[in-house]
Write a protein that holds these residues in place. Structure first.
Motif, mmCIF file in Angstrom:
data_model
loop_
_atom_site.group_PDB
_atom_site.id
_atom_site.type_symbol
_atom_site.label_atom_id
_atom_site.label_comp_id
_atom_site.label_asym_id
_atom_site.label_seq_id
_atom_site.Cartn_x
_atom_site.Cartn_y
_atom_site.Cartn_z
ATOM 1 N N ASP A 37 -3.083 -50.612 13.837
ATOM 2 C CA ASP A 37 -1.626 -50.472 13.956
ATOM 3 C C ASP A 37 -1.300 -49.339 14.919
ATOM 4 N N SER A 59 3.640 -58.555 17.749
ATOM 5 C CA SER A 59 3.274 -58.502 16.330
ATOM 6 C C SER A 59 3.910 -59.622 15.538
ATOM 7 N N ARG A 61 2.456 -61.656 13.910
ATOM 8 C CA ARG A 61 1.684 -61.901 12.690
ATOM 9 C C ARG A 61 2.313 -61.228 11.473
ATOM 10 N N SER A 74 -7.426 -60.233 18.695
ATOM 11 C CA SER A 74 -6.131 -59.836 18.128
ATOM 12 C C SER A 74 -5.686 -58.515 18.716
ATOM 13 N N ARG A 77 -1.323 -54.283 15.640
ATOM 14 C CA ARG A 77 0.085 -54.528 15.270
ATOM 15 C C ARG A 77 0.958 -53.400 15.808
ATOM 16 N N TRP A 79 4.435 -51.248 15.590
ATOM 17 C CA TRP A 79 5.598 -50.781 14.841
ATOM 18 C C TRP A 79 6.386 -49.851 15.750
ATOM 19 N N GLN A 110 10.441 -54.239 12.048
ATOM 20 C CA GLN A 110 9.359 -53.530 12.759
ATOM 21 C C GLN A 110 9.628 -52.035 12.892
#
Ligand SMILES: [Zn+2]
Length: 278
Positions: A37, A59, A61, A74, A77, A79, A110
């Protein structure tokens, strides 16, 4: 060397133009380096919007755990923190209107923090009084929204700590913390976390190492501040989130801990503060 598998980069600037050509690859390298992340920080309204658009793009997912079958391709992620940096405080024409726009952006799932906000008396791009008003309006917003704050303090640690003491309902992180051990203790007493990044590896950053070696590890977050402040041996080049393990290992060595223990502690702290699912 055992690979680190679950790290968080709690501070970077993914919207920076230096990532324009290869943002996807940067996030994929981060993931492959164990950085699951990242939190990309806004510096003004336009950059906050740009970062949110990037988070939506990269993101999709959402809260699903990464699929092991596709883990190698991948991206980490993404934020977001939304807010106005002290460097940009002088450009705010209408503070209430700006606060309303930040509040609207902060409603997106997010968005995990208000930031980066704070005071910078080193560059003083805006007069201290203007910086203070913009900082405090955003702290009040963080308090009203129940969101943590990501704070920039440069040569203004004293003023930042005095301000935070007046907003006891707000928690967050003092990013790239470069204050004294005494100021670190004050921040911890107020319930705040300290962000540790590439400066830890700079030979001249004795005070940063002194603080990093002594504060409770459960109150430390890892960050790159990419594209700025690349750690040694990448110093002077573009920083990127894949270098979080370099910082984790430097901190582990400094404290006589296993790197995996530093990773576990800092990730748990980031997940708790920002509500990032694990
Ligand atoms: Zn930053």
């Amino acid at each position: 060397m055992r690979p680190l598998v679950d790290l968080v980069d709690t501070h970077l600037h993914l919207d920076d133009a230096r990532f324009e050509a290869d943002r996807g690859a940067v996030l994929e390298r981060a993931y492959q380096a164990g950085v699951r992340d990242v939190i990309t920080c806004g510096s003004d309204l336009a950059s906050s919007e740009a970062n949110l658009a990037l988070a939506r793009r990269f993101s999709e997912r959402g809260e699903e755990p990464p699929d092991p079958a596709t883990a190698c391709s991948s991206p980490a992620r993404v934020w977001v923190a939304v807010g106005i940096h002290p460097h940009e405080a002088g450009r705010v024409a209408d503070l209430e209107e700006a606060a309303r726009r930040i509040e609207t952006l902060a409603a997106a799932p997010q968005v995990v923090a208000i930031g980066e906000i704070g005071l910078d008396y080193h560059y003083r791009f805006a007069p201290p009084g203007v910086q203070q008003a913009v900082f405090e309006r955003q702290l009040a917003l963080a308090q009203a929204l129940g969101k943590p704050a990501i704070i920039h303090a440069r040569e203004a640690e004293r003023q930042v700590l005095d301000t935070l003491a007046r907003y006891p309902g707000v928690r967050g992180v003092l990013h790239a913390f470069a204050g004294t051990a005494e100021q670190a203790r004050e921040a911890l007493d107020l319930g705040w976390y300290l962000g540790i990044g590439g400066m830890l590896t700079f030979p001249s950053a004795r005070q940063v190492r002194e603080v990093a070696s002594s504060v409770p590890i459960e109150r430390v977050l890892l960050e790159t501040d990419a594209p700025y402040l690349a750690p040694v041996p990448h110093r002077g080049k573009r920083n990127e989130p894949a270098y979080v393990p370099v910082i984790a290992r430097a901190l582990a060595e400094l404290r006589g801990l296993e790197a995996w223990a530093v990773a576990a502690s800092t990730t748990a702290a980031a997940a708790a503060l920002f509500g990032i699912p694990r």
